[in-house]
Design a protein around this motif. Structure first.
Motif, short mmCIF file in Angstrom:
data_model
loop_
_atom_site.label_atom_id
_atom_site.label_comp_id
_atom_site.label_asym_id
_atom_site.label_seq_id
_atom_site.Cartn_x
_atom_site.Cartn_y
_atom_site.Cartn_z
N GLY A 101 0.81 -1.21 0.00
CA GLY A 101 0.00 0.00 0.00
C GLY A 101 0.84 1.26 0.00
N THR A 102 1.91 1.26 0.78
CA THR A 102 2.81 2.41 0.82
C THR A 102 3.45 2.65 -0.55
OG1 THR A 102 3.29 2.09 3.16
CG2 THR A 102 4.91 3.33 1.88
N ARG A 105 0.66 3.97 -3.00
CA ARG A 105 0.31 5.37 -2.72
C ARG A 105 1.44 6.30 -3.13
NH1 ARG A 105 -1.58 2.68 2.09
NH2 ARG A 105 -3.87 2.48 2.03
N SER A 108 1.08 7.30 -6.52
CA SER A 108 -0.17 8.04 -6.77
C SER A 108 -1.36 7.15 -7.10
CB SER A 108 0.03 9.10 -7.86
OG SER A 108 1.03 10.03 -7.48
N PRO A 110 -4.56 5.33 -5.55
CA PRO A 110 -5.40 5.15 -4.36
C PRO A 110 -5.49 3.67 -4.01
CG PRO A 110 -6.49 6.54 -5.99
CD PRO A 110 -5.30 5.93 -6.67
#
Length: 266
Positions: A101-102, A105, A108, A110
């Motif tokens: 997830g890091t 994100r 860019s 979601p």
């Protein structure tokens, strides 16, 4: 050590486990089963965890499963009763999910996290063959519902650092997936599609490879091979995560009259 990435065929429903006595599957599926069973031994090291994207999970934005995938999601229909009691009880990999997830994100994209959905058969059926002891933690990641090829290649690129962290990235789908077209009369068309796809996927120029695969609909018989694209999109993630390294045809055989291939990157 950097792990490769894989795009593997997951077969048809619970195809490797149709015999309630645990015997061999239909001979048609045995080469695919043998390929999946040999994958761990073919890697440079045993993965610490697996991140898997299946053609059976789409969300409006990328979703990462934070749980252990239980209860399993038996998302196939019309098969023998015992196939709805199959089990694969590996632990989840929430730390890997958070790391993924890091990375996403940071590129860019979601990301949504969830813990309620069970692992679908695009995960547990091939994993039952590939990791029968269920002793490698796994996190499932969804496709994005728009099925944008270039976006999924970019998603794979964002995840590439996981390969240096002991995580095996696996795309699970089918290189040919037209359930309404089966039998020997389909084989010549399926073979032509498969040859064109393999030529694009194994292009030695990584930039050209990504561009050609992103434009998969321009290949011969593309929309016959994939009336819907969800079983091909896991390939895009594996390709993107594979980086600039070599791309090779890892598996090829025929089932249901279809040419079916698997690929390895990096």
């Amino acid at each position: 050590m950097t792990l490769p990435t894989l795009f593997v065929p997951h077969g048809g429903g619970p195809c490797f486990f149709m015999d309630p006595a645990g015997g061999q599957p239909d001979p048609m599926w045995r080469p695919m089963q043998a390929y999946l069973a040999g994958l761990l031994a073919s890697l440079p090291e045993r993965p610490k965890a697996i991140l898997m994207v299946s053609g059976h999970w789409e969300e409006p934005e990328v979703a990462l499963h934070m749980g252990d995938g239980q209860p399993l999601l038996y998302d196939y229909y019309g098969f023998p009763e015992h196939t709805y009691r199959l089990s694969w009880d590996a632990s989840g990999a929430p730390d890997v999910a958070r790391r993924a997830g890091t990375l996403l994100r940071g590129a860019s994209f979601p990301v949504r996290e969830e813990s309620a959905r069970g692992w679908d058969h695009g995960v547990f059926i091939p994993m039952m063959v590939m990791v029968p002891e269920a002793d490698i933690p796994l996190v499932q990641m969804s496709l994005r519902k728009d099925l944008d090829p270039a976006a999924h290649i970019a998603i794979g690129r964002a995840l590439a650092p996981l390969r240096d962290e002991g995580v095996l990235i696996v795309g699970s789908g089918m290189s040919f997936h037209n359930l309404g077209a089966r039998g020997p009369q389909v084989t010549p068309v399926a073979d032509e599609w498969d040859a064109a796809l393999t030529e694009a996927v194994t292009d030695p120029d990584s930039a050209a490879r990504a561009d050609r695969v992103a434009r998969w609909e321009e290949l011969p018989h593309a929309r016959f091979a994939h009336p819907e694209a969800e079983h091909l999109l896991p390939l895009m993630v594996a390709l993107g995560a594979g980086g600039d390294g070599p791309a090779v045809l890892d598996y090829s055989d025929h089932v249901l009259g279809w040419a079916v291939s698997g690929y390895r990157f990096g």
